[in-house]
Design a protein around this motif. Structure first.
Motif, PDB file in Angstrom:
ATOM      1  N   ARG A   1      15.186  -9.164  -5.566  1.00  0.00           N
ATOM      2  CA  ARG A   1      14.345  -8.832  -4.412  1.00  0.00           C
ATOM      3  C   ARG A   1      12.854  -8.919  -4.722  1.00  0.00           C
ATOM      4  O   ARG A   1      12.029  -8.989  -3.822  1.00  0.00           O
ATOM      5  CB  ARG A   1      14.691  -7.438  -3.893  1.00  0.00           C
ATOM      6  CG  ARG A   1      14.311  -6.347  -4.873  1.00  0.00           C
ATOM      7  CD  ARG A   1      14.662  -4.961  -4.390  1.00  0.00           C
ATOM      8  NE  ARG A   1      14.308  -4.010  -5.433  1.00  0.00           N
ATOM      9  CZ  ARG A   1      15.014  -2.969  -5.751  1.00  0.00           C
ATOM     10  NH1 ARG A   1      16.119  -2.700  -5.103  1.00  0.00           N
ATOM     11  NH2 ARG A   1      14.620  -2.153  -6.698  1.00  0.00           N
ATOM     12  N   ASN A   2      12.502  -8.881  -6.003  1.00  0.00           N
ATOM     13  CA  ASN A   2      11.092  -8.907  -6.395  1.00  0.00           C
ATOM     14  C   ASN A   2      10.633 -10.263  -6.913  1.00  0.00           C
ATOM     15  O   ASN A   2       9.489 -10.402  -7.344  1.00  0.00           O
ATOM     16  CB  ASN A   2      10.834  -7.844  -7.469  1.00  0.00           C
ATOM     17  CG  ASN A   2      11.063  -6.454  -6.938  1.00  0.00           C
ATOM     18  OD1 ASN A   2      10.589  -6.100  -5.872  1.00  0.00           O
ATOM     19  ND2 ASN A   2      11.823  -5.668  -7.671  1.00  0.00           N
ATOM     20  N   MET A   3      11.496 -11.252  -6.891  1.00  0.00           N
ATOM     21  CA  MET A   3      11.122 -12.569  -7.414  1.00  0.00           C
ATOM     22  C   MET A   3      10.355 -13.363  -6.366  1.00  0.00           C
ATOM     23  O   MET A   3      10.588 -13.224  -5.172  1.00  0.00           O
ATOM     24  CB  MET A   3      12.361 -13.306  -7.898  1.00  0.00           C
ATOM     25  CG  MET A   3      12.956 -12.621  -9.116  1.00  0.00           C
ATOM     26  SD  MET A   3      14.362 -13.485  -9.781  1.00  0.00           S
ATOM     27  CE  MET A   3      14.951 -12.249 -10.939  1.00  0.00           C
ATOM     28  N   ALA A   4       9.444 -14.190  -6.842  1.00  0.00           N
ATOM     29  CA  ALA A   4       8.537 -14.922  -5.956  1.00  0.00           C
ATOM     30  C   ALA A   4       9.275 -15.842  -4.988  1.00  0.00           C
ATOM     31  O   ALA A   4       8.837 -16.018  -3.853  1.00  0.00           O
ATOM     32  CB  ALA A   4       7.532 -15.718  -6.790  1.00  0.00           C
ATOM     33  N   SER A   5      10.388 -16.407  -5.409  1.00  0.00           N
ATOM     34  CA  SER A   5      11.137 -17.328  -4.547  1.00  0.00           C
ATOM     35  C   SER A   5      12.623 -17.178  -4.838  1.00  0.00           C
ATOM     36  O   SER A   5      13.069 -17.492  -5.943  1.00  0.00           O
ATOM     37  CB  SER A   5      10.695 -18.766  -4.826  1.00  0.00           C
ATOM     38  OG  SER A   5      11.610 -19.685  -4.267  1.00  0.00           O
ATOM     39  N   TYR A   6      13.381 -16.724  -3.855  1.00  0.00           N
ATOM     40  CA  TYR A   6      14.824 -16.590  -4.047  1.00  0.00           C
ATOM     41  C   TYR A   6      15.474 -17.926  -4.401  1.00  0.00           C
ATOM     42  O   TYR A   6      16.238 -18.003  -5.356  1.00  0.00           O
ATOM     43  CB  TYR A   6      15.505 -16.004  -2.816  1.00  0.00           C
ATOM     44  CG  TYR A   6      15.153 -14.573  -2.471  1.00  0.00           C
ATOM     45  CD1 TYR A   6      14.383 -13.772  -3.301  1.00  0.00           C
ATOM     46  CD2 TYR A   6      15.595 -14.020  -1.292  1.00  0.00           C
ATOM     47  CE1 TYR A   6      14.067 -12.467  -2.965  1.00  0.00           C
ATOM     48  CE2 TYR A   6      15.281 -12.706  -0.942  1.00  0.00           C
ATOM     49  CZ  TYR A   6      14.522 -11.944  -1.780  1.00  0.00           C
ATOM     50  OH  TYR A   6      14.227 -10.654  -1.447  1.00  0.00           O
ATOM     51  N   PRO A   7      15.195 -19.002  -3.629  1.00  0.00           N
ATOM     52  CA  PRO A   7      15.843 -20.276  -3.968  1.00  0.00           C
ATOM     53  C   PRO A   7      15.513 -20.754  -5.385  1.00  0.00           C
ATOM     54  O   PRO A   7      16.396 -21.226  -6.101  1.00  0.00           O
ATOM     55  CB  PRO A   7      15.300 -21.251  -2.912  1.00  0.00           C
ATOM     56  CG  PRO A   7      14.904 -20.378  -1.762  1.00  0.00           C
ATOM     57  CD  PRO A   7      14.417 -19.103  -2.391  1.00  0.00           C
ATOM     58  N   ASP A   8      14.250 -20.613  -5.792  1.00  0.00           N
ATOM     59  CA  ASP A   8      13.876 -21.052  -7.136  1.00  0.00           C
ATOM     60  C   ASP A   8      14.536 -20.185  -8.203  1.00  0.00           C
ATOM     61  O   ASP A   8      14.988 -20.694  -9.234  1.00  0.00           O
ATOM     62  CB  ASP A   8      12.360 -21.029  -7.319  1.00  0.00           C
ATOM     63  CG  ASP A   8      11.655 -22.096  -6.494  1.00  0.00           C
ATOM     64  OD1 ASP A   8      12.323 -23.042  -6.019  1.00  0.00           O
ATOM     65  OD2 ASP A   8      10.426 -21.976  -6.316  1.00  0.00           O
ATOM     66  N   ALA A   9      14.607 -18.886  -7.965  1.00  0.00           N
ATOM     67  CA  ALA A   9      15.253 -17.982  -8.926  1.00  0.00           C
ATOM     68  C   ALA A   9      16.741 -18.310  -9.047  1.00  0.00           C
ATOM     69  O   ALA A   9      17.280 -18.380 -10.159  1.00  0.00           O
ATOM     70  CB  ALA A   9      15.055 -16.528  -8.499  1.00  0.00           C
ATOM     71  N   LEU A  10      17.404 -18.532  -7.924  1.00  0.00           N
ATOM     72  CA  LEU A  10      18.831 -18.855  -7.952  1.00  0.00           C
ATOM     73  C   LEU A  10      19.083 -20.206  -8.626  1.00  0.00           C
ATOM     74  O   LEU A  10      20.051 -20.365  -9.366  1.00  0.00           O
ATOM     75  CB  LEU A  10      19.413 -18.837  -6.537  1.00  0.00           C
ATOM     76  CG  LEU A  10      19.445 -17.456  -5.879  1.00  0.00           C
ATOM     77  CD1 LEU A  10      19.860 -17.580  -4.420  1.00  0.00           C
ATOM     78  CD2 LEU A  10      20.330 -16.496  -6.631  1.00  0.00           C
ATOM     79  N   ARG A  11      18.184 -21.145  -8.384  1.00  0.00           N
ATOM     80  CA  ARG A  11      18.307 -22.449  -9.046  1.00  0.00           C
ATOM     81  C   ARG A  11      18.180 -22.296 -10.567  1.00  0.00           C
ATOM     82  O   ARG A  11      18.940 -22.887 -11.329  1.00  0.00           O
ATOM     83  CB  ARG A  11      17.223 -23.388  -8.498  1.00  0.00           C
ATOM     84  CG  ARG A  11      17.530 -24.833  -8.594  1.00  0.00           C
ATOM     85  CD  ARG A  11      16.557 -25.762  -7.863  1.00  0.00           C
ATOM     86  NE  ARG A  11      15.418 -25.184  -7.170  1.00  0.00           N
ATOM     87  CZ  ARG A  11      15.397 -24.850  -5.865  1.00  0.00           C
ATOM     88  NH1 ARG A  11      16.468 -25.016  -5.120  1.00  0.00           N
ATOM     89  NH2 ARG A  11      14.312 -24.353  -5.323  1.00  0.00           N
ATOM     90  N   GLU A  12      17.235 -21.463 -11.009  1.00  0.00           N
ATOM     91  CA  GLU A  12      17.049 -21.243 -12.444  1.00  0.00           C
ATOM     92  C   GLU A  12      18.259 -20.517 -13.037  1.00  0.00           C
ATOM     93  O   GLU A  12      18.697 -20.830 -14.147  1.00  0.00           O
ATOM     94  CB  GLU A  12      15.750 -20.467 -12.690  1.00  0.00           C
ATOM     95  CG  GLU A  12      15.359 -20.326 -14.139  1.00  0.00           C
ATOM     96  CD  GLU A  12      14.937 -21.625 -14.826  1.00  0.00           C
ATOM     97  OE1 GLU A  12      14.475 -21.544 -15.972  1.00  0.00           O
ATOM     98  OE2 GLU A  12      15.093 -22.724 -14.259  1.00  0.00           O
ATOM     99  N   MET A  13      18.829 -19.574 -12.301  1.00  0.00           N
ATOM    100  CA  MET A  13      20.046 -18.911 -12.766  1.00  0.00           C
ATOM    101  C   MET A  13      21.172 -19.925 -12.915  1.00  0.00           C
ATOM    102  O   MET A  13      21.909 -19.898 -13.905  1.00  0.00           O
ATOM    103  CB  MET A  13      20.472 -17.816 -11.774  1.00  0.00           C
ATOM    104  CG  MET A  13      19.593 -16.617 -11.786  1.00  0.00           C
ATOM    105  SD  MET A  13      20.168 -15.434 -10.536  1.00  0.00           S
ATOM    106  CE  MET A  13      18.608 -14.763 -10.003  1.00  0.00           C
TER     107      MET A  13
END
Length: 148
Positions: A118-130
């Motif tokens: 919830r605190n990450m700058a971009s959900y899509p980018d965070a999920l892609r990195e995961m």
């Protein structure tokens, strides 16, 4: 979109009180949620797990208590939170931004993130990195979304 510098400053400031604050603000629901995630992760039987936005290590410690044989890496971009996680017993911690992780692709059997998404700058980018961190076929539990 979250401002990463604001988030880092805010969590640095509350790091010493974060564990108790999280329990109080969630009215204990965070404890039940962690139990459920530990149950799911145990079913996946990963050998190597990355816990992102590990903070003070609540989820990582719960997983390690249930699966002491697992190789677990905790990562967070807030060093004061990691300092507390280390004092609580976590020994493989990496200070890194979840949007740009320093690990090779396909390094982990599973990736978890408790409340940090919830605190990450971009959900899509965070999920892609995961997803980049996962070995082919590896599960990911993030913010209430679980594999089918």
């Amino acid at each position: 979109m979250r401002n990463p510098e604001f988030v880092k400053a805010a969590f640095s400031a509350i790091a010493p009180r974060y564990v108790a604050t999280n329990h109080v603000l969630s009215m204990g629901v965070d404890l039940l949620w962690r139990q459920r995630v530990v149950q799911l992760v145990s079913e996946w039987k990963p050998e190597n797990l990355l816990d992102l936005a590990t903070g003070t290590g609540d989820l990582a410690l719960a997983i390690l208590n249930a699966m002491p044989e697992i190789r677990l890496t905790g990562s967070d971009f807030c060093q004061p939170m990691l300092d507390i996680a280390a004092r609580r017993g976590l020994d493989h911690l990496v200070c890194a931004d979840a949007m740009n992780l320093p690990f090779p692709s396909a390094s982990y059997d599973a990736v978890t993130v408790a409340f940090g998404l919830r605190n990450m700058a971009s959900y899509p980018d965070a999920l892609r990195e995961m997803g980049r961190m996962l070995r082919p076929g590896g599960p990911s539990a993030h913010s209430g979304f679980f594999p089918a």
